[in-house]
Design a protein around this motif. Sequence first.
Motif, short mmCIF file in Angstrom:
data_model
loop_
_atom_site.label_atom_id
_atom_site.label_comp_id
_atom_site.label_asym_id
_atom_site.label_seq_id
_atom_site.Cartn_x
_atom_site.Cartn_y
_atom_site.Cartn_z
N GLY A 57 30.61 44.96 32.61
CA GLY A 57 31.98 45.18 32.35
C GLY A 57 32.87 45.55 33.82
N ALA A 58 32.04 46.03 34.63
CA ALA A 58 32.60 46.27 36.03
C ALA A 58 33.06 45.28 36.54
CB ALA A 58 31.78 47.32 36.80
N MET A 59 32.29 44.02 36.36
CA MET A 59 32.25 42.69 37.00
C MET A 59 33.37 42.06 36.45
SD MET A 59 29.69 39.51 37.52
CE MET A 59 30.38 38.74 35.59
N LEU A 60 33.43 42.07 35.39
CA LEU A 60 34.50 41.52 34.25
C LEU A 60 35.94 42.07 34.76
CD1 LEU A 60 32.93 40.88 31.02
CD2 LEU A 60 33.39 39.19 32.88
N HIS A 61 36.04 43.44 35.18
CA HIS A 61 37.45 43.79 35.60
C HIS A 61 38.02 43.15 36.65
CE1 HIS A 61 40.25 47.12 36.57
NE2 HIS A 61 39.62 47.02 37.72
N HIS A 62 37.04 42.74 37.51
CA HIS A 62 37.57 41.98 38.73
C HIS A 62 37.56 40.58 38.58
CE1 HIS A 62 37.47 45.63 41.25
NE2 HIS A 62 36.26 45.63 40.71
N TYR A 63 36.74 39.96 37.62
CA TYR A 63 36.61 38.65 37.35
C TYR A 63 36.46 38.43 36.11
CZ TYR A 63 35.98 38.03 42.26
OH TYR A 63 36.06 37.88 43.89
N PRO A 64 37.65 38.09 35.25
CA PRO A 64 37.56 37.94 33.59
C PRO A 64 36.46 37.07 33.30
CG PRO A 64 39.87 37.76 34.54
CD PRO A 64 39.04 37.77 35.77
N THR A 65 36.01 35.94 33.98
CA THR A 65 34.90 35.11 33.65
C THR A 65 34.06 34.67 34.79
OG1 THR A 65 36.12 33.03 34.30
CG2 THR A 65 36.47 33.89 32.15
N ARG A 66 32.91 34.40 34.40
CA ARG A 66 31.94 33.94 35.52
C ARG A 66 32.55 32.84 36.26
NH1 ARG A 66 26.55 30.47 35.90
NH2 ARG A 66 27.97 28.86 35.36
N ASP A 67 33.30 32.00 35.70
CA ASP A 67 34.05 30.65 36.43
C ASP A 67 34.89 31.17 37.55
OD1 ASP A 67 32.63 29.09 34.96
OD2 ASP A 67 34.18 28.08 33.74
N ASP A 68 35.67 32.26 37.22
CA ASP A 68 36.67 32.69 37.96
C ASP A 68 35.96 33.34 39.32
OD1 ASP A 68 38.88 32.36 36.56
OD2 ASP A 68 38.46 34.11 35.47
N LEU A 69 34.62 33.91 39.15
CA LEU A 69 33.80 34.37 40.18
C LEU A 69 33.41 33.40 41.16
CD1 LEU A 69 32.50 36.76 41.83
CD2 LEU A 69 30.82 37.02 40.07
N ILE A 70 32.80 32.56 40.54
CA ILE A 70 32.18 31.39 41.31
C ILE A 70 33.03 30.47 42.08
CG2 ILE A 70 31.18 29.09 41.19
CD1 ILE A 70 29.48 30.17 38.74
N ILE A 71 34.35 30.43 41.47
CA ILE A 71 35.44 29.61 42.19
C ILE A 71 35.93 30.38 43.33
CG2 ILE A 71 37.80 28.96 41.97
CD1 ILE A 71 37.30 27.98 39.06
N ASP A 72 35.93 31.90 43.07
CA ASP A 72 36.52 32.66 44.09
C ASP A 72 35.46 32.90 45.40
OD1 ASP A 72 38.48 34.39 45.43
OD2 ASP A 72 37.09 36.07 44.99
N THR A 73 34.32 32.62 44.79
CA THR A 73 33.04 32.88 45.82
C THR A 73 33.08 31.37 46.65
OG1 THR A 73 31.64 34.01 44.49
CG2 THR A 73 30.60 32.62 46.19
N ALA A 74 33.40 30.30 46.01
CA ALA A 74 33.54 29.11 46.77
C ALA A 74 34.79 28.84 47.78
CB ALA A 74 33.77 27.60 45.92
N ALA A 75 35.84 29.51 47.15
CA ALA A 75 37.11 29.55 48.18
C ALA A 75 36.88 30.45 49.39
CB ALA A 75 38.29 30.10 47.29
N HIS A 76 36.00 31.73 49.26
CA HIS A 76 35.96 32.49 50.19
C HIS A 76 34.93 31.80 51.25
CE1 HIS A 76 35.63 36.41 52.13
NE2 HIS A 76 34.11 36.13 52.34
N PHE A 77 33.75 30.94 50.75
CA PHE A 77 33.07 30.34 51.83
C PHE A 77 34.04 29.33 52.68
CE2 PHE A 77 31.05 26.16 52.18
CZ PHE A 77 30.03 26.51 53.10
N TRP A 78 35.05 28.63 51.82
CA TRP A 78 35.89 27.61 52.71
C TRP A 78 36.62 28.33 53.73
CZ3 TRP A 78 40.90 27.14 53.91
CH2 TRP A 78 41.49 26.19 54.34
N ARG A 79 37.11 29.41 53.50
CA ARG A 79 37.95 30.22 54.68
C ARG A 79 37.08 30.80 55.69
NH1 ARG A 79 40.50 32.34 49.74
NH2 ARG A 79 39.15 34.17 49.77
N ARG A 80 35.89 31.20 55.60
CA ARG A 80 34.72 31.55 56.27
C ARG A 80 34.33 30.64 57.17
NH1 ARG A 80 31.18 34.27 52.91
NH2 ARG A 80 29.62 32.61 53.47
N ALA A 81 34.12 29.58 56.43
CA ALA A 81 33.58 28.33 57.39
C ALA A 81 34.64 27.79 58.27
CB ALA A 81 32.90 27.39 56.34
#
Length: 225
Positions: A57-81
């Motif tokens: 529930g705490a995770m879904l509060h920040h990311y409504p779906t697993r896909d949202d979390l995965i896409i944000d993880t990928a976008a964060h990697f792009w910015r960091r790289a």
Amino acid sequence: METLLLRNEGETADGRELKGAAMRARLRAATEELIAEVGVNAASAAAIAQRCGVSRGAMLHHYPTRDDLIIDTAAHFWRRARDIVATLADDMSAGRTDVATFVDRLYEGVFRANALVTMLDLMVSGRDTRVGEAVNQILTDLFRSYEDLGVQAFEVSGLPPERIRVVITLIVATLRGLRIQDNIHRDEARVRDVLAMLVDAVQTILAKESDAAPKPRAGTTRRRP
């Protein structure tokens, strides 16, 4: 009193914002680690929450779906790289670093990260899905930025931009393949040998093509690409 209340409300809002950012960072890190270890299909929302040590529930509060979390993880990697590569390009163009340091820092800072294996797995396993399409675009933008920043980094060699882009493709393709190989069978001595051979190859190419490149006429300056 009213001013004090407004300030306290602002401080509380800022505090919530900071806690939220910290939680999202933890969730992204857990996502990277889990996908790198077990693959995207096994990295369920429940497994990610458990790895992070929070409720689903705490995770879904920040990311409504697993896909949202995965896409944000990928976008964060792009910015960091991209930030890492941009710093390397600045250092190379200013003469503060050399080819060996450029290759080593690129490998250690970008290609050795769990996120790289995560992104490649997402791109292959998530093909024709929302996540796969998003990750494919992110990686396409990332590798295009490598080429653009590579032109900046190696323009002092005197090579034309199109040839520098070929050199950058050689570097990136070798480092990507080395990371995949190292993920399958870790061998640090072999990694160091491959990196050293790559540096020698790039230095040889730069020297050879720089000598063969037309020199600017006296009184003229080379245009920046």
